[in-house]
Each structure stands twice: as structure tokens, then as C-alpha cells.
Design an enzyme around this catalytic site. Structure first.
Site, short mmCIF file in Angstrom:
data_model
loop_
_atom_site.label_atom_id
_atom_site.label_comp_id
_atom_site.label_asym_id
_atom_site.label_seq_id
_atom_site.Cartn_x
_atom_site.Cartn_y
_atom_site.Cartn_z
N LYS A 187 0.86 -1.19 0.00
CA LYS A 187 0.00 0.00 0.00
C LYS A 187 0.89 1.23 0.00
CE LYS A 187 -3.96 -1.89 2.39
NZ LYS A 187 -4.64 -1.76 3.67
N HIS B 157 2.19 6.70 2.86
CA HIS B 157 1.57 8.03 2.81
C HIS B 157 2.24 9.03 3.75
CE1 HIS B 157 -0.50 7.02 6.48
NE2 HIS B 157 -1.08 5.97 5.92
N HIS C 63 3.04 8.10 7.25
CA HIS C 63 4.23 7.27 7.44
C HIS C 63 5.49 8.12 7.33
CE1 HIS C 63 1.34 4.10 5.78
NE2 HIS C 63 1.47 3.84 7.07
N1 ARG Z 1 0.57 0.33 9.88
C1 ARG Z 1 -0.25 1.27 10.58
C2 ARG Z 1 -0.89 2.24 9.61
O1 ARG Z 1 -0.37 2.45 8.54
C3 ARG Z 1 0.48 2.07 11.62
C4 ARG Z 1 0.98 1.24 12.79
C5 ARG Z 1 1.12 2.05 14.04
N2 ARG Z 1 1.59 1.29 15.15
C6 ARG Z 1 0.87 0.50 15.92
N3 ARG Z 1 1.48 -0.16 16.89
N4 ARG Z 1 -0.41 0.39 15.77
O2 ARG Z 1 -1.90 2.83 9.91
#
Ligand code: ARG
Length: 696
Positions: free
Chosen positions: A218, A221, A224
Site C-alpha cells: 500500500k 503516505h 508514514h
Molecule cells: N501500519 C499502521 C498504519 O499504517 C500504523 C501502525 C502504528 N503502530 C501500531 N502499533 N499500531 O496505519
């Protein structure tokens, strides 16, 4: 003053702890460092990704260095051999304490930073002493009058604030000597991270910084990107404060969409493309297979509607249901579900393909992160959370009555546990599968077990405020109040308008390429200068990355901002290129002066008397305090604001403090000052995660 410092240097033995994070193998995809075991049983299988060739290896991420000291002080958290301002705090506290009959420790802890140099170098807010019977302003006058003659400071009563101005000559000698000696470690303070400041043998405090955490297949964005920039900064900050830092990437790498991806790959995949550019290729595949899902969806929905209406009218739906079952059976969505189920059940082939996607994506990410000076210690992710951890958390929640059944699912109703704002959250779906939150609950427990950390930071967008608040509350409700109290969500606002110039979806690499291109254009406008740059493409790349990062770190984290390519790449204003320019200019001054930097400690610093020089030195003196202050704000802008303020003083002083054409002694003294400014700018930029350029 000079004497005081020499004896100080003899008394305090100072150790240099170098390059803590750098010595890791670069092609070990799943870092097992201090990881007792990868969580899932199948993670023990050999990584199928090809080891990166030497040529494709990113430039090694430069490490940070730090200083610790074994000196002790009667004042808490005071390290005069690392921080010149601590010498002044001690001096003021002792002198004023003695003259006014106040406990020095009390004064020491009340001394504050000032916001600008015209307010002094340190200030004592007199009301904070809580001395009754006199008006603060009067008491302040009185204390100023009582303060004995001092070699180091001049007091000044300003309303209720007792300001202290550092006397230029001794300050200059102390600060410049310190910076020339400490170099890259000036401003670091390894003692901050000690578990017990009185007893270093008890070791350093452990922190996990979880950041970046993109989702495989994905787009990477803006959320991130911000998490990566802010998280990298926090990891650096804690490193120079002596903490034992583990940088963790928690990938979105599990769920039905990986079943979809795998099936999509069988249809649209291309080995060559996968190896060359896994992130973009997997995204392409994902988009294509999703398009099929979108085509199939309406017919299925339509049938379901028809069945519903018929049922309401008590009509026979058997035929429609058979038809529906057939449609569903061949649908990509259902195939994805089945595929993912096989992954969950540990099917070796299904897992091998998924693991390849994951490993190749990580290898690619590693290269991109290296451009941002970041290397992760652990690539964890949603896939790594053990069923057992989630099951046992679920059991605890059920047994303690924290969770409850609701329409076949398991939920937590926070309202019943005194946390109205957190609403309700599903822990286990009707079909028995876990959710994003469930995995995070498993993860927090596994990390506690594996790392025994003193602190854990989650760097995640403010859009997930509720998610993390729910996670911490559930942790607490499960009986891990202490664990929850050691966790912190570091959030941030949104970036608006981040898309490539072509308007297509953004991956981090595309964004970085775009800014680098733009920066290259900007650089080309100054032809003469451009011709002197040895490696314009590489420089444009670094300047581009700096532009993005500085724009991101300029405001408070919680504020969003517009992604503005023109503004961030401009040399006007407080931008990345401006900061790099300030650094490159200092490098050029030092280079052109043709003096040996190692000789600078013998410069006659009495020659640095101009107000610009003095202000610059006062600013340089406060750098270690700025680092400590940043550990309280956890805002990159605390450092950035300081660096811009310092560079402004610098640039307004260049005309007065000329090097070329000055008397040799003056030249040497000024060069010592510029070299110190360069060093501090360098050190600050490195904590922010920037790569200071020497020429541009
Ligand atoms: N992969 C998730 C996203 O893109 C963010 C993860 C954040 N960390 C966590 N421990 N939930 O939304």
C-alpha cells in the site's frame, strides 16, 4: 575561571562511547537483536530474499556518538564537565545561597533558561523560591544587591526575575575549549539515560521507539513519512542522552489483503519487476486485483439485497442463495479469504510467497530509510504477533469481566470502565478473527516480555489517537497499569497536498526523487556556483531530503502543514537549504583559512570581543541545555528553532567577523569561533537526522 576548569578536567574522567548503533549486519532482514526468538514459528525459515549486493547496499548509516562522565555533583543532574552552563548554575546557587541564606540546591533547581539573550543567560524567577513576607520584585532587588562580586556572572533585577548575564571572557574560553575538545559529542549526555545516576553499573535505561510502520503493498503516505522523520529524530535524541534505543518498524503485513495480493500476483505478477522494484510492483498488482474485486462486488451485493427483500416478504430464496454461493465461491474476495486462512493455518507455500513479498519490500525500504539516515533494529509487524498472546489477552479480559459478548463478537465497553470518551472497541470479530487493536494488545505484551523496556514510544498520526488510547486503557484494565504508564503515544498532525508532481500515488522514493529534482532545478539557477559542486546529483538529493525534513520539523508536531515544494526548497527563510547553506559556508570558511583545526585550541580568545562574537558564544553555550530541554518537549522544533536562531546570529556577524584579510591572531581566534559554530550546527543537524553538506 580557567583554573577552575583545568582542575575540573583533571578530576572528572570522561568516557567516550562511540558508534553504538552502527555495527549491525546490513543484510540481516529480520533483525534478531535482543529478540529472544522471532514470534511466529515460521519466521525461523530462511529468508528467501537475495542478500543485497554490495553495490545496492545503501551508504552505511552514520552513527551518533555520546559522552558520559563519572563526575559527581551535590546538585542533581549536574554535569559541569559536559555542560558549561552547569558550571554557572552551580556558581550562582552557591554564591547566592551563601549571601542570602537560601539552600543552594533550592536555587539550583529553580534556575531557568531564557527565551532570548537580552533576558540574560539564566534567570531565577524569585516567586519560585516561595519566600514569604516580601514582594517578589523587592526581594529580587535585594538578592541582586546581595549577590557578591563574581568573575563569571552579572546579576540584574528585572521585576520578579533575577537575571544572570554570563561575563564574556571566561565564557568564551570555557565554551570554545569544550567544543573543540568534545567535537561531535558536545551536547550529548550519556548520564541522562542511566538507570541509576549514582550507580552506572546498573546499566542504561531501555527505550523502544516504534515508528514509520508502513503497510506492505500500500502507499507510503504522509502519515508514514512524518512518523519516519519524527521517530528517527526521537531515536537519535534518546541515543545522545545515553538510553539503550531499539528502533522498531511495525509493518502492516498481515490480513486478508495479503491473500488478495498473493492471488493477484499469480495473475499479474512479474518476477523481474518484483525483484527490481518490489514496492511499486506489488502495489500495481494490488491495484489490479482490487479492480477485479470492485467489478465483482456489485453483483454480489445486488443478490444479497434481493435475498433480503424476498426474505422480508417470506418468499423462497433457495435459488437465489445457490446463485449467490456460486458467485461468492469464485470471487476474488472469497479466494483471498481462503488464501489468508491458509496463511493463518501455517500453509508452507502460502507463507513462502507472502514472506518473499515481505522480505523484498523490507530490503527496498532499508535502502530508502538509509537515505534518511535511519536503520531499524527490528522489522516487526502485525504478522509477528503470536496467536497465543492474543488468546491469552482475550482470556484475561474475559475472566476479569473487562470484555463482554456482543452479537457474537467480543467487545470492550470503555464507558463501563470509567473511560467514556473511548467508546467501545471490538476485540474479536464474530468469525473469531482478531483485529488491528487485538494485534496491538498482543504486541504490547510480547514486547514487555522480550525487552523489559523502561519506556516505549509509538510514533503514530493523531488520527489514531483513539486507537492508542484504547490500547493503553485495555493494557491497564488487564492489570498492567505499570506497563501502560511506560508507554507513550507521540502523535502528529496531517500533511496536506502530498502527491507527486505527476499527481500519482506516492511512495517515499517518489517523493524524495521529486524534491531532489526540484532542488536540482533550484541549484542550476546559480550557474557559477553550480559548476563548482563536485557531485550535483548527490547534493541535490541530500538538499531535497533536508527540505522535506526541515519543513516537517518546523512547527509543533501536532500542527499539520501544506506540502509545499516551492517553499521548502527555497533558500529564503528558515528552510532546509538555508540550514545546509549555513553549514556549507562555515565549512568553506574553515577550508579557505588554511589553518589546522587541531591548532585552534591555542588561539588567543581574548580577541573575540565584538557583540556578535559574544552573542554567538552565549548561544553555543546553551546547546547542551537545548538538548536536555528537547528531551522534555520531544519536539524537533525545539532544536530546529535553536539552530535557526544561531545561524541568524552567524549571518548577521559575517561582515564584522571577517577571517580573510584579518591579522593572523584575530583570524585564528575567529576561526576557532566559526569552527565551534560549525560543530554545533553539525551536531544539531545530526540529531534531527539530517546529513550536513560540506559544499553546495
Ligand atoms: N501500519 C499502521 C498504519 O499504517 C500504523 C501502525 C502504528 N503502530 C501500531 N502499533 N499500531 O496505519
Amino acid at each position: 575561571m580557567g583554573r577552575m576548569l583545568i582542575s575540573g578536567a583533571q578530576r572528572f574522567s570522561t568516557t567516550l562511547l562511540k558508534s553504538i548503533p552502527s555495527c549491525r549486519p546490513q543484510n540481516n532482514l529480520l533483525s534478531l537483536k535482543s529478540h529472544p526468538r522471532p514470534f511466529r514459528p515460521f519466521t525461523t525459515s530462511v529468508a528467501t530474499a537475495p542478500a543485497m549486493s554490495a553495490a545496492s547496499l545503501p551508504a552505511a548509516v552514520e552513527s551518533l556518538s555520546l559522552h558520559t562522565t563519572s563526575e559527581t555533583s551535590k546538585f542533581p543532574n549536574s554535569f559541569p564537565s559536559l555542560n558549561p552552563v552547569d558550571i554557572y548554575r552551580g556558581h550562582i546557587a552557591e554564591k547566592l545561597g551563601e549571601a542570602a541564606g537560601i539552600e543552594p540546591e533550592k536555587i539550583y533547581s529553580r534556575l531557568q533558561w531564557t527565551n532570548s539573550l537580552d533576558k540574560g543567560d539564566l534567570v531565577l524567577p524569585v516567586p519560585s523560591l516561595q519566600i514569604k513576607g516580601k514582594k517578589p520584585a523587592e526581594l529580587c532587588e535585594e538578592l541582586a544587591a546581595k549577590f557578591p562580586e563574581s568573575d563569571l556572572v552579572t546579576p540584574n533585577a528585572f521585576g520578579p526575575h533575577l537575571q544572570f548575564f554570563f561575563k564574556p571572557a571566561p565564557l568564551t574560553k570555557t565554551v570554545i575549549a569544550q567544543i573543540l575538545k568534545d567535537k561531535t559529542t558536545y551536547g550529548s549526555n550519556g548520564n541522562q539515560g542511566l538507570r541509576d545516576p549514582q550507580d552506572p553499573s546498573k546499566g542504561r535505561k531501555k527505550i523502544i521507539v516504534e515508528f514509520s510502520s508502513p503497510n506492505i503493498a500500500k502507499p507510503f503516505h504522509a502519515g508514514h513519512l512524518r512518523s519516519t522523520i519524527i521517530g528517527g529524530f526521537l531515536a537519535n535524541l534518546y541515543t545522545v542522552l545515553g538510553w539503550d534505543v531499539t528502533k522498531m518498524n511495525y509493518l502492516g503485513d498481515w490480513g486478508k489483503q495479503y491473500g488478495l495480493l498473493a492471488n493477484g500476483y499469480k495473475k499479474f505478477g512479474d518476477e523481474e519487476k518484483l525483484l527490481k522494484d518490489p514496492i511499486n510492483h506489488l502495489f500495481d498488482v494490488y491495484v489490479k486485483i482490487n479492480a477485479i474485486v470492485s467489478e465483482q462486488d456489485p453483483a454480489i451485493k445486488e443478490l444479497k439485497e434481493q435475498i433480503k427483500t424476498k426474505k422480508e416478504k417470506s418468499e423462497d430464496v433457495a435459488e437465489l442463495e445457490t446463485e449467490l454461493a456460486k458467485l461468492v465461491d469464485v470471487s476474488e474476495d472469497e479466494k483471498a479469504r481462503r488464501y489468508f486462512k491458509s496463511m493463518e493455518d501455517g500453509d508452507a507455500d502460502a507463507l513462502a510467497l507472502w514472506r518473499r513479498f515481505r522480505d523484498l519490500s523490507i530490503a527496498k525500504y532499508r535502502e530508502t530509510y538509509a537515505r534518511l539516515n535511519i536503520d531499524f533494529d527490528v522489522y516487526s509487524g502485525e504478522s509477528q504477533i503470536k496467536q497465543e498472546s492474543m488468546a491469552s489477552a482475550n482470556e484475561t479480559l474475559t475472566k476479569s469481566g473487562v470484555s463482554e459478548q456482543s452479537e457474537g463478537a467480543v467487545i470492550v465497553d470503555f464507558v463501563k470502565h470509567g473511560a467514556k470518551k473511548l467508546g467501545k472497541a471490538i476485540i474479536v470479530r464474530k468469525d473469531g478473527t482478531p483485529l488491528y487493536l487485538t494485534r496491538d494488545i498482543g504486541a504490547i505484551l510480547e514486547r514487555e516480555e522480550a525487552y523489559h523496556f523502561d519506556k516505549m514510544i509509538y510514533v503514530v498520526a493523531a488520527q489514531q489517537d483513539l486507537h492508542l488510547a484504547q490500547l493503553f486503557k485495555i493494557t491497564e484494565l488487564m492489570g498492567y497499569k505499570d506497563l501502560a504508564s511506560r508507554c507513550q503515544h507521540i502523535n502528529f498532525g496531517m500533511v496536506r497536498g502530498m502527491s507527486t508532481r505527476k499527481g500519482t500515488v506516492k511512495f517515499l522514493d517518489d517523493i524524495l526523487r521529486d524534491v531532489a529534482d526540484k532542488m536540482h532545478e533550484v541549484m542550476k539557477k546559480n550557474e557559477t556556483k553550480y559548476e563548482q559542486i563536485e557531485n550535483p546529483v548527490e547534493t541535490a538529493d541530500i538538499l531535497g531530503i533536508t527540505s522535506v525534513m526541515v519543513q516537517d520539523m518546523s512547527g509543533k508536531r501536532i500542527n499539520g502543514y501544506d506540502f509545499n515544494l516551492d517553499a521548502m526548497t527555497s533558500f529564503e527563510g528558515d528552510t532546509g537549504p538555508y540550514l545546509q547553506y549555513a553549514h556549507a559556508r562555515l565549512c568553506s570558511i574553515v577550508r579557505k583559512a588554511e589553518l589546522n583545526v587541531e591548532d585552534l585550541p591555542t588561539a588567543n580568545l581574548d580577541l573575540l570581543t565584538e557583540p556578535h562574537a559574544v552573542d554567538l558564544i552565549r548561544q553555543l553555550a546553551s546547546w547542551p541545555d537545548v538538548v536536555i530541554n528537547t528531551s522534555k518537549t520531544l519536539e524537533p522544533t525545539t532544536i530546529l528553532t535553536y539552530l535557526f536562531r544561531m545561524t541568524h546570529i552567524l549571518s548577521s556577524g559575517y561582515d564584522t567577523l571577517k577571517v580573510v584579510g584579518s591579522e593572523p591572531e584575530v583570524k585564528k581566534a575567529r576561526l576557532a569561533l566559526y569552527e565551534c559554530a560549525r560543530q554545533v550546527l553539525h551536531n544539531g543537524m545530526r540529531i534531527l537526522g539530517l546529513t550536513p553538506v560540506k559544499r553546495m
